[in-house]
Motif scaffolding. Structure first.
Motif, PDB file in Angstrom:
ATOM      1  N   UNK A   1       0.837  -1.200   0.000  1.00 28.59           N
ATOM      2  CA  UNK A   1       0.000   0.000   0.000  1.00 28.59           C
ATOM      3  C   UNK A   1       0.872   1.250   0.000  1.00 28.59           C
ATOM      4  N   UNK A   2       1.952   1.178   0.781  1.00 38.20           N
ATOM      5  CA  UNK A   2       2.840   2.336   0.877  1.00 38.20           C
ATOM      6  C   UNK A   2       3.531   2.614  -0.455  1.00 38.20           C
TER       7      UNK A   2
ATOM      8  N   UNK B   1       2.382   1.868  -3.414  1.00 36.36           N
ATOM      9  CA  UNK B   1       1.352   2.444  -4.291  1.00 36.36           C
ATOM     10  C   UNK B   1       1.215   3.937  -4.020  1.00 36.36           C
ATOM     11  N   UNK B   2       1.216   4.290  -2.749  1.00 37.12           N
ATOM     12  CA  UNK B   2       1.085   5.697  -2.371  1.00 37.12           C
ATOM     13  C   UNK B   2       2.205   6.532  -2.950  1.00 37.12           C
ATOM     14  N   UNK B   3       3.431   6.035  -2.807  1.00 35.38           N
ATOM     15  CA  UNK B   3       4.592   6.766  -3.302  1.00 35.38           C
ATOM     16  C   UNK B   3       4.523   6.916  -4.819  1.00 35.38           C
TER      17      UNK B   3
ATOM     18  N   UNK C   1       1.902   6.675  -6.869  1.00 35.67           N
ATOM     19  CA  UNK C   1       0.793   7.547  -7.259  1.00 35.67           C
ATOM     20  C   UNK C   1       1.169   9.013  -7.056  1.00 35.67           C
ATOM     21  N   UNK C   2       1.829   9.286  -5.922  1.00 38.52           N
ATOM     22  CA  UNK C   2       2.260  10.648  -5.630  1.00 38.52           C
ATOM     23  C   UNK C   2       3.254  11.168  -6.652  1.00 38.52           C
ATOM     24  N   UNK C   3       4.177  10.299  -7.072  1.00 39.02           N
ATOM     25  CA  UNK C   3       5.179  10.702  -8.069  1.00 39.02           C
ATOM     26  C   UNK C   3       4.488  11.091  -9.380  1.00 39.02           C
ATOM     27  N   UNK C   4       3.519  10.278  -9.810  1.00 43.07           N
ATOM     28  CA  UNK C   4       2.789  10.593 -11.047  1.00 43.07           C
ATOM     29  C   UNK C   4       2.046  11.920 -10.911  1.00 43.07           C
ATOM     30  N   UNK C   5       1.360  12.079  -9.783  1.00 43.83           N
ATOM     31  CA  UNK C   5       0.583  13.300  -9.563  1.00 43.83           C
ATOM     32  C   UNK C   5       1.515  14.515  -9.490  1.00 43.83           C
ATOM     33  N   UNK C   6       2.615  14.353  -8.755  1.00 45.39           N
ATOM     34  CA  UNK C   6       3.583  15.451  -8.615  1.00 45.39           C
ATOM     35  C   UNK C   6       4.181  15.834  -9.957  1.00 45.39           C
TER      36      UNK C   6
ATOM     37  N   UNK D   1     -15.200  -0.593  -7.270  1.00 49.86           N
ATOM     38  CA  UNK D   1     -14.616   0.258  -6.232  1.00 49.86           C
ATOM     39  C   UNK D   1     -15.742   0.844  -5.392  1.00 49.86           C
ATOM     40  N   UNK D   2     -15.385   1.304  -4.231  1.00 49.94           N
ATOM     41  CA  UNK D   2     -16.373   1.958  -3.378  1.00 49.94           C
ATOM     42  C   UNK D   2     -16.071   3.428  -3.278  1.00 49.94           C
ATOM     43  N   UNK D   3     -17.128   4.232  -3.239  1.00 47.15           N
ATOM     44  CA  UNK D   3     -16.937   5.656  -3.021  1.00 47.15           C
ATOM     45  C   UNK D   3     -16.526   5.873  -1.556  1.00 47.15           C
ATOM     46  N   UNK D   4     -15.887   6.991  -1.319  1.00 42.96           N
ATOM     47  CA  UNK D   4     -15.472   7.322   0.038  1.00 42.96           C
ATOM     48  C   UNK D   4     -15.883   8.771   0.299  1.00 42.96           C
TER      49      UNK D   4
ATOM     50  N   UNK E   1      -0.638   5.251   3.446  1.00 39.21           N
ATOM     51  CA  UNK E   1      -0.697   5.496   2.002  1.00 39.21           C
ATOM     52  C   UNK E   1      -0.570   6.983   1.697  1.00 39.21           C
TER      53      UNK E   1
ATOM     54  N   UNK F   1       2.057   9.211  -0.419  1.00 38.06           N
ATOM     55  CA  UNK F   1       1.541   9.930  -1.580  1.00 38.06           C
ATOM     56  C   UNK F   1       2.079  11.364  -1.596  1.00 38.06           C
TER      57      UNK F   1
ATOM     58  N   UNK G   1       5.567  11.434  -2.372  1.00 35.51           N
ATOM     59  CA  UNK G   1       5.680  11.183  -3.810  1.00 35.51           C
ATOM     60  C   UNK G   1       5.488  12.446  -4.627  1.00 35.51           C
TER      61      UNK G   1
ATOM     62  N   UNK H   1     -16.599  12.974  -6.424  1.00 32.37           N
ATOM     63  CA  UNK H   1     -17.637  12.060  -5.946  1.00 32.37           C
ATOM     64  C   UNK H   1     -18.958  12.790  -5.728  1.00 32.37           C
TER      65      UNK H   1
END
Lengths: 174, 175
Positions: free
Chosen positions: A2-3, A5-7, A9-14, A63-66, B72, B76, B79, B146
């Motif tokens: 999970x961690x 994935x977080x990193x 995803x952050x790199x892509x977004x950044x 997926x579920x909404x949050x 996470x 992020x 990142x 959402x």
């Protein structure tokens, strides 16, 4: 995992934030001074694409909404305080890290201030819990739920609104 | 403009960011957010100085009781830093900058003034974001995508507070 994935995803977004040139005080204040709408173009495009995809995933059961709960007092008061801080800093919490990443080290002072602000809020939390956080607590509310229509109707309206706004921005050269 | 970096079309970059969010929700079940990571960082720093006090704080414990503090979202946000670092270096747009151009034009060359304002701004922004339960990532991107009422109300208030403050900081001509 999970961690990681977080990193990632952050790199892509950044990366995208940097290439869109939104990690800049001048751009963020430009939007707040109604002179340069780059960050709104970026943000609304992201919201529009994400709203279609996320609801599609939810409809397909992938997926579920949050949904965050609505508490009018908290969102209005907290939102206004955030806005004042945002205009002073010129970056929001995520973009202050991104700004630092492209060498804007006034962002670092914003991050340090942010830690201080978060610590202050932790001290204030018991008092907030008894007051602001109870004002106008409406639970997990969505616009389609409130209007009693399909989320696709709202997304279509959102898309129309965004396109109209984008046309306005481009015509005015904002 | 003193900066000559044409960058990427903001509509295209934004749409791609939306795709990244969709993939993140599909693969990891995670929506974007940033401001909670500041609570975690603040709590981790404060734990070094006053561990007992952090333990007694019901707010810190909402986040720090469940895991060691790094989650996470924390990764992020880290990142975002690395992504911006990589992108700016890859395109030659990395610059050490202390003062933003429009700030310097309006408030002069004092670094102390800018850093103190940035610190104060960061303090208010995070206090407000935690009170509102989100920032432009959590409420703005993820929330409005959402179609949540909380996201829409928060976003409207972020801009209302920001527009008024920017008007006070930069009075006079709009264009």
């Amino acid at each position: 995992m999970t961690l990681m994935f977080g990193l990632f995803t952050g790199v892509l977004f950044g990366w995208l934030l940097q290439r869109a040139r939104v990690l800049r005080y001048d751009k963020q204040l430009g939007a707040l001074r109604l002179k340069d709408m780059t960050i709104l173009k970026f943000m609304l495009s992201a919201i529009l694409v994400a709203s279609v995809g996320v609801h599609l995933l939810a409809d397909l059961g992938l997926a579920e909404l949050s949904i965050k709960g609505t508490t009018l007092g908290a969102q209005i008061l907290g939102g206004l305080i955030f806005g004042v801080g945002w205009a002073l800093l010129g970056y929001c919490p995520g973009t202050s890290w991104g700004a630092l990443g492209e060498g804007r080290f006034d962002g670092l002072w914003g991050i340090l201030g942010g830690w201080f602000g978060a610590a202050l809020y932790a001290e204030a939390y018991p008092a907030m819990e008894a007051s602001v956080l109870t004002w106008g607590n409406l639970g997990k509310l969505t616009l389609p739920g409130l209007l009693g229509v399909s989320h696709w109707v709202v997304i279509a309206l959102l898309a129309l609104g965004c396109v109209a706004l984008f046309r306005f921005f481009e015509r005015r050269g904002l | 403009m003193r900066q000559e970096d044409r960058g990427m079309n903001p509509y295209v970059a934004g749409a791609l960011a939306g795709l990244v969010l969709i993939l993140s929700v599909l693969v990891a079940g995670q929506f974007f957010g940033a401001s909670t990571s500041f609570v975690r960082s603040a709590g981790l720093v404060e734990q070094i100085v006053a561990p007992g006090h952090v333990e007694e704080s019901s707010y810190f414990m909402k986040y720090l009781a469940r895991d060691p503090g790094i989650d996470w979202q924390w990764m992020f946000v880290l990142g975002i830093f690395f992504g911006a670092f990589l992108a700016s270096n890859a395109t030659g747009s990395f610059r050490w900058t202390d003062l933003p151009d429009s700030w310097r034009d309006r408030f002069g060359p004092s670094r102390v003034r800018r850093f103190a304002t940035a610190f104060l701004g960061g303090t208010l922004a995070l206090f407000g974001a935690r009170l509102a339960d989100g920032c432009p990532s959590g409420h703005g991107l993820s929330g409005v995508a959402q179609l949540s009422v909380s996201g829409l109300v928060a976003m409207a208030c972020f801009f209302a507070g920001g527009l008024i403050t920017a008007r006070l900081l930069y009075p006079g001509r709009r264009s």
